[in-house]
Each structure stands twice: as C-alpha cells, then as structure tokens.
Design a protein around this motif. Structure first.
Motif, PDB file in Angstrom:
ATOM      1  N   SER A 114      -6.350   1.157  -4.391  1.00  0.00           N
ATOM      2  CA  SER A 114      -4.914   0.972  -4.136  1.00  0.00           C
ATOM      3  C   SER A 114      -4.559   1.114  -2.658  1.00  0.00           C
ATOM      4  O   SER A 114      -3.418   0.910  -2.277  1.00  0.00           O
ATOM      5  CB  SER A 114      -4.128   2.009  -4.927  1.00  0.00           C
ATOM      6  N   ASP A 115      -5.546   1.462  -1.822  1.00  0.00           N
ATOM      7  CA  ASP A 115      -5.224   1.805  -0.428  1.00  0.00           C
ATOM      8  C   ASP A 115      -6.150   1.131   0.584  1.00  0.00           C
ATOM      9  O   ASP A 115      -6.322   1.628   1.696  1.00  0.00           O
ATOM     10  CB  ASP A 115      -5.293   3.336  -0.246  1.00  0.00           C
TER      11      ASP A 115
ATOM     12  N   SER B 118       0.808  -1.232   0.000  1.00  0.00           N
ATOM     13  CA  SER B 118       0.000   0.000   0.000  1.00  0.00           C
ATOM     14  C   SER B 118       0.833   1.271   0.000  1.00  0.00           C
ATOM     15  O   SER B 118       0.479   2.252  -0.657  1.00  0.00           O
ATOM     16  CB  SER B 118      -0.888   0.047   1.250  1.00  0.00           C
ATOM     17  N   ASP B 119       1.941   1.251   0.757  1.00  0.00           N
ATOM     18  CA  ASP B 119       2.691   2.505   0.954  1.00  0.00           C
ATOM     19  C   ASP B 119       3.724   2.755  -0.150  1.00  0.00           C
ATOM     20  O   ASP B 119       4.522   3.683  -0.045  1.00  0.00           O
ATOM     21  CB  ASP B 119       3.373   2.499   2.327  1.00  0.00           C
TER      22      ASP B 119
ATOM     23  N   ASP C 277      -3.656  -3.364  -3.495  1.00  0.00           N
ATOM     24  CA  ASP C 277      -2.543  -3.298  -2.532  1.00  0.00           C
ATOM     25  C   ASP C 277      -2.522  -4.514  -1.602  1.00  0.00           C
ATOM     26  O   ASP C 277      -3.523  -5.217  -1.445  1.00  0.00           O
ATOM     27  CB  ASP C 277      -2.613  -2.001  -1.698  1.00  0.00           C
TER      28      ASP C 277
ATOM     29  N   PHE D 257      -1.084   7.507  -2.722  1.00  0.00           N
ATOM     30  CA  PHE D 257      -1.138   6.064  -2.975  1.00  0.00           C
ATOM     31  C   PHE D 257      -1.118   5.806  -4.485  1.00  0.00           C
ATOM     32  O   PHE D 257      -1.114   6.735  -5.279  1.00  0.00           O
ATOM     33  CB  PHE D 257      -2.397   5.466  -2.345  1.00  0.00           C
TER      34      PHE D 257
END
Ligand SMILES: [Zn+2]
Length: 379
Positions: A145-146, A29-30, A86, A60
């Motif tokens: 994505s997060d 995620s990061d 993610d 993100f």
C-alpha cells in the motif's frame, strides 16, 4: 493461435472493465482509508480465485496477499507476484482526469502504474483456470500500500515473503511504448543536508552574521559533483529551503538530495562523501541525514534467465519481448537485492506514469495478460 492468447483476447472487454473499476477507485498512498477501499474491492475480485489475507500497514493502508488456486496437483516452490495498490494521485484527480477510452488507449490516474498490471494478473489466473493449464508452483500475489512513498511499512513483509519464494515477478509497467521488461533498476536514496549559520540584521550588523544560504550554495556545487554518469551514479539536489526575510542573514538552510546508484558497492563511498562534508565558513555547521532507501536491482544471472524465458514465451505469442534497465526503483529492488531472481516490468504497455497523460495501449492488453499466464505455467 496460442490458446491462452485466444482466451485473453476473448476476455478483453472484461479486462478493460476491471481496469476501469480499479482506476475509478482512487488510492493515494497517503490516504489509508482510500487505499483500504481499493484493497477491499480487489479482495472481492480475488475471492473466487484464491485465499486472500491482509496485513496492517501502520499509517498506510493494508497490504494484501492472495494465494491463487490454480490447476495441477502438488505444487513445488512458490512464485511471488509483486505489485502495489497505491498511486501518486491525490483523491479527486478523477474529476480532471477521468477514466476514458480514446485513441486506442485507456487513460486515467494509476492506469499504467499499476492498476492495469493488477487486472492482467487476475485475468492471467482466470485463463489458467478456465483452460485447466497446470501450474507447477504456488502463486502468491502481494500488493503493497506504500510503494510510491518508499515501502517503509511493507518492506519487511516483502522481504520475508520473497525469501520463501523461488522467483519474483513484478507488475510494474514495461519500459517505453514497446513494454520492455526490466532486469536492472538503480538503487534510490535521499539525503537532507542542513546548514546552520548565524542570523544578523543585513544592514546594521552584516559582519556578525554567517549566512546558511551562502554556505549551502557552496555545499550544493560540491554535492552535485558527486555525480558519476559513467558509473550510473546521480546526485540531484532537488529541493532547497532556507532563510526568513531578505534583510536577515539566513541562520538556516537545507537541501534535499535524491541519489541513484546502479551498483550497490557505490553506495557506501557515496555515503562517506556526504558524511564528510565540512563547512567552508567555520561559523556555519552542517548536519547530514538520510541514505540509501532501496538497494539497486543489479542485472543478475537469475534475472536474465527469467527474461530469456519470457522472451521465448513471448515469441509463442508473436511478440518480441525486449530487455531494459531503468533509473526508477520498485519493490523488485528489495527482492533482487536478496538474491531472488526478479523480473520486473510485466505490467501494462503505455506512457506517462505519474503524469497527466498516463495511459496504456489497448492492443497490448491481451498479449501482456497471456505472457503472465504463460510465465506462471512455465515455473
Ligand atoms: Zn509503480
């Protein structure tokens, strides 16, 4: 045998290969760049099946949407299929935890949560196209994505898309080694409770100090008492910090607290309890921040109807699909809270999400893929 199931079984090697490609493209995620690489790979896979768009994810990676081109003439309404690109695994995890096939399972970071589920949807759409099975509604995939870090950048897009959809299917893993579907999830939130006291020399000037650590310790027992298991409400002070050295009376200490609520109506009273924390020691002060992040997905008539449909379709595949609820949140919480019927847990069957033993059962790949295809054809 059900023709969709027969097709999915004939494609098993291809599904496994796609899962391998997705797992071997790490996407923590990061790390926006890594997630974007994954999204690009998937966009390439999806391109022959529909129209792909991406949306900026701020700090993100980008979010992806794909509207599938599926057989059948005019479509009425839209089915939103929700997932996330993610994973919780940092870049380089593959070195210790490589993708592998052993003991009837596929192993690797993110294989269960939720790269296999994404591969299942891709092949479910392939099945519908190859077998020319009419799909009555539009089918839109959205991959955020997060999700593993709270969906802050994707939430608006998810809610906007869900509002224009009649139902939501979520590709998160099923529950347990039978892959039960999920019709209820607890709401999730967190609080930070910060105590400020007064620093002093522990030997020379002890009485002049006010220990933030001692005060926080007393607050934590109070906070832990907010838990009400009968109502499915839990409060977990999971992280504490404070102090500088043993010979100093601590001037600051903080606790980070995870909360879970099964019912939305419990969130406000719990918030009031946090906000009304007062210090035992009048020389200390307390500051509270945070709150509910994801509302609960409460078991609803619409969700149960979807589950019953899945159970009926599962029986056509020779599978007994069961219902479950969980304490973990997903983006399905957001769509269910808007009143959109949401069925979650349609992804892979396996165990060990977020853990080194993360794995999926190979002999459940074909029937789970077929179940998704049959649901899409039935809505
Ligand atoms: Zn997940």
């Amino acid at each position: 045998m059900d023709p969709i199931l027969a097709f999915c079984q004939s494609q098993q090697a291809g599904i496994v290969d796609l899962i391998r490609r997705l797992v071997e493209c790490e996407s923590p995620s990061d790390d926006a760049q890594a997630v974007n690489r994954f999204v690009d790979l998937l966009a390439e896979v999806l391109a022959p099946l529909g129209t792909v768009r991406t949306f900026p994810g701020g700090r993100f990676g980008k979010h992806l949407q794909c509207e599938f081109q599926l057989p059948g003439g005019k479509k009425t309404g839209r089915v939103l299929v929700l997932g996330h690109s993610d994973t919780v695994w940092p870049l380089g995890t593959l070195a210790q935890m490589p993708f592998r096939e052993a003991d009837g399972r596929l192993w690797g970071p993110g294989v269960l949560d939720m790269k296999a589920g994404i591969a299942f949807l891709v092949y479910a759409c392939c099945a519908l196209r190859e077998l020319d099975i009419r799909v009555p509604s539009k089918v839109l995939l959205q991959l955020n994505s997060d999700e593993e870090v709270g969906s802050e950048s994707s939430r608006q897009l998810t809610e906007k898309t869900a509002r224009k959809s009649k139902v939501v299917l979520v590709l998160e893993p099923g529950t347990g080694l039978t892959g039960k579907l999920k019709t209820a999830r607890k709401g999730v939130g967190d609080y930070t409770v910060t105590v400020r006291g007064k620093a002093a020399h522990a030997g020379v000037d002890f009485s002049a100090g006010a220990s933030a650590i001692v005060e926080l310790a007393r607050q934590i027992t109070r906070i832990a008492g907010f838990t009400n298991l009968d109502r499915g409400l839990t409060v977990n002070p999971g992280l504490i910090s404070g102090g500088t050295r043993t010979n100093v009376v601590a001037s600051e200490a903080a606790a980070q607290v995870d909360i879970r609520v099964a019912r939305l109506r419990d969130a406000a009273p719990l918030d009031r309890k946090f906000r009304s924390l007062r210090p035992f020691d009048r020389h200390c002060s307390i500051e509270v921040s945070g709150g509910l992040n994801r509302p609960p997905m409460e078991r609803s008539a619409g969700g149960v109807r979807l589950f019953r449909l899945a159970r009926r379709l599962g029986r056509e595949l020779g599978i007994e699909v069961e219902e479950s609820s969980t304490g973990g949140g997903s983006d399905g919480n957001l769509t269910a809270a808007l009143g959109i019927p949401t069925l979650d847990g349609l992804g892979a069957v396996g165990e060990g999400a977020h853990a080194p033993q993360e794995s999926i059962l190979i002999d459940r790949i074909a029937d789970r893929t077929a179940l998704i295809a049959k649901l899409l054809a039935a809505m």
